[in-house]
Design a protein around this motif. Structure first.
Motif, PDB file in Angstrom:
ATOM      1  N   THR A 105       0.936  -1.089  -0.088  1.00 62.57           N
ATOM      2  CA  THR A 105       0.097  -0.193  -0.025  1.00 62.57           C
ATOM      3  C   THR A 105       0.787   1.291  -0.195  1.00 62.57           C
ATOM      4  N   LEU A 106       0.689   2.072  -0.913  1.00 65.43           N
ATOM      5  CA  LEU A 106       1.502   3.362  -1.203  1.00 65.43           C
ATOM      6  C   LEU A 106       0.543   4.473  -0.234  1.00 65.43           C
ATOM      7  N   LEU A 107       1.353   5.137   0.534  1.00 66.39           N
ATOM      8  CA  LEU A 107       0.812   6.111   1.480  1.00 66.39           C
ATOM      9  C   LEU A 107       1.047   7.363   1.247  1.00 66.39           C
ATOM     10  N   PRO A 161      -3.756   6.291   2.455  1.00 69.15           N
ATOM     11  CA  PRO A 161      -3.737   5.188   1.469  1.00 69.15           C
ATOM     12  C   PRO A 161      -3.802   5.919   0.040  1.00 69.15           C
ATOM     13  N   LEU A 162      -3.037   5.963  -0.921  1.00 71.53           N
ATOM     14  CA  LEU A 162      -2.926   6.051  -2.344  1.00 71.53           C
ATOM     15  C   LEU A 162      -3.444   5.207  -3.104  1.00 71.53           C
ATOM     16  N   ALA A 163      -2.795   4.022  -3.199  1.00 74.75           N
ATOM     17  CA  ALA A 163      -3.116   2.729  -3.860  1.00 74.75           C
ATOM     18  C   ALA A 163      -2.525   1.611  -3.164  1.00 74.75           C
ATOM     19  N   THR A 164      -3.258   0.434  -3.387  1.00 73.52           N
ATOM     20  CA  THR A 164      -2.690  -0.846  -3.214  1.00 73.52           C
ATOM     21  C   THR A 164      -2.184  -1.476  -4.596  1.00 73.52           C
ATOM     22  N   VAL A 165      -1.138  -1.969  -4.693  1.00 77.16           N
ATOM     23  CA  VAL A 165      -0.510  -2.504  -5.966  1.00 77.16           C
ATOM     24  C   VAL A 165       0.175  -3.738  -5.902  1.00 77.16           C
ATOM     25  N   TRP A 166       0.433  -4.337  -7.044  1.00 74.39           N
ATOM     26  CA  TRP A 166       1.396  -5.499  -7.017  1.00 74.39           C
ATOM     27  C   TRP A 166       2.745  -5.281  -7.065  1.00 74.39           C
ATOM     28  N   ALA A 167       3.739  -5.719  -6.449  1.00 71.66           N
ATOM     29  CA  ALA A 167       5.063  -5.228  -6.328  1.00 71.66           C
ATOM     30  C   ALA A 167       5.921  -6.359  -6.020  1.00 71.66           C
ATOM     31  N   ARG A 178       5.170   7.066   2.118  1.00 70.77           N
ATOM     32  CA  ARG A 178       5.562   5.881   2.749  1.00 70.77           C
ATOM     33  C   ARG A 178       4.768   4.799   1.984  1.00 70.77           C
ATOM     34  N   ILE A 179       5.496   3.552   2.370  1.00 70.05           N
ATOM     35  CA  ILE A 179       4.804   2.218   2.086  1.00 70.05           C
ATOM     36  C   ILE A 179       4.470   1.348   3.052  1.00 70.05           C
ATOM     37  N   TYR A 226       3.997  -2.627   4.046  1.00 73.11           N
ATOM     38  CA  TYR A 226       4.226  -3.890   3.578  1.00 73.11           C
ATOM     39  C   TYR A 226       4.489  -4.712   4.744  1.00 73.11           C
ATOM     40  N   PRO A 227       3.713  -5.949   4.987  1.00 76.27           N
ATOM     41  CA  PRO A 227       2.663  -6.345   4.236  1.00 76.27           C
ATOM     42  C   PRO A 227       1.505  -5.577   4.444  1.00 76.27           C
ATOM     43  N   VAL A 228       0.635  -5.600   3.601  1.00 74.95           N
ATOM     44  CA  VAL A 228      -0.718  -4.868   3.430  1.00 74.95           C
ATOM     45  C   VAL A 228      -1.442  -5.155   4.836  1.00 74.95           C
ATOM     46  N   GLY A 229      -2.054  -4.019   5.653  1.00 77.69           N
ATOM     47  CA  GLY A 229      -2.672  -4.335   6.903  1.00 77.69           C
ATOM     48  C   GLY A 229      -1.841  -4.562   7.920  1.00 77.69           C
ATOM     49  N   SER A 230      -0.447  -4.585   7.931  1.00 73.99           N
ATOM     50  CA  SER A 230       0.391  -4.937   8.754  1.00 73.99           C
ATOM     51  C   SER A 230       0.679  -3.744   9.831  1.00 73.99           C
ATOM     52  N   GLY A 231       0.711  -2.502   9.284  1.00 70.85           N
ATOM     53  CA  GLY A 231       0.947  -1.508   9.887  1.00 70.85           C
ATOM     54  C   GLY A 231       2.614  -1.033   9.988  1.00 70.85           C
TER      55      GLY A 231
END
Length: 107
Positions: free
Chosen positions: A6-8, A26-32, A72-73, A75-80
């Motif tokens: 998730t891009l913040l 949150p700006l976007a959640t993307v594959w990386a 910021r980023i 990672y993992p999504v939802g982990s904080g």
């Protein structure tokens, strides 16, 4: 690119009390592609602080084209767990973005 990040975006957000404060939304959640580099440990202000340098590669899109070190980023999504962006480099001609980031390994 088999991980989700998730891009913040840095800016003004509303806190739990309804007040406008500086923060990250949150700006976007993307594959990386996420590739950790060897970490380092240093003594800062009488406490050990571990860092986790990481290279994150994402696909280019207009939505993420202006990603910068203020953002910021997560990672993992939802982990904080958040990573500070140190640099963003465009790959090819709008094929992708390579992001150098540092996360706290002990946070």
């Amino acid at each position: 690119m088999d991980r989700r990040v998730t891009l913040l975006r840095a800016g003004t957000v509303t806190d739990d009390y309804g007040d406008e404060v500086d923060g990250f939304a949150p700006l976007a959640t993307v594959w990386a592609s996420v590739k950790p580099s060897p970490g380092t440990e240093r003594l800062a202000s009488a406490e050990n602080a571990a860092t986790a340098p990481t290279v994150i590669t994402i696909r280019y899109s207009r939505k993420v084209a202006d990603l910068n070190p203020r953002d910021r980023i997560e990672y993992p999504v939802g982990s904080g767990r958040q990573f500070d962006i140190k640099s963003v480099v465009e790959i090819g001609r709008r094929e992708g973005l390579q992001i150098a980031a540092i996360g706290r390994a002990d946070g």
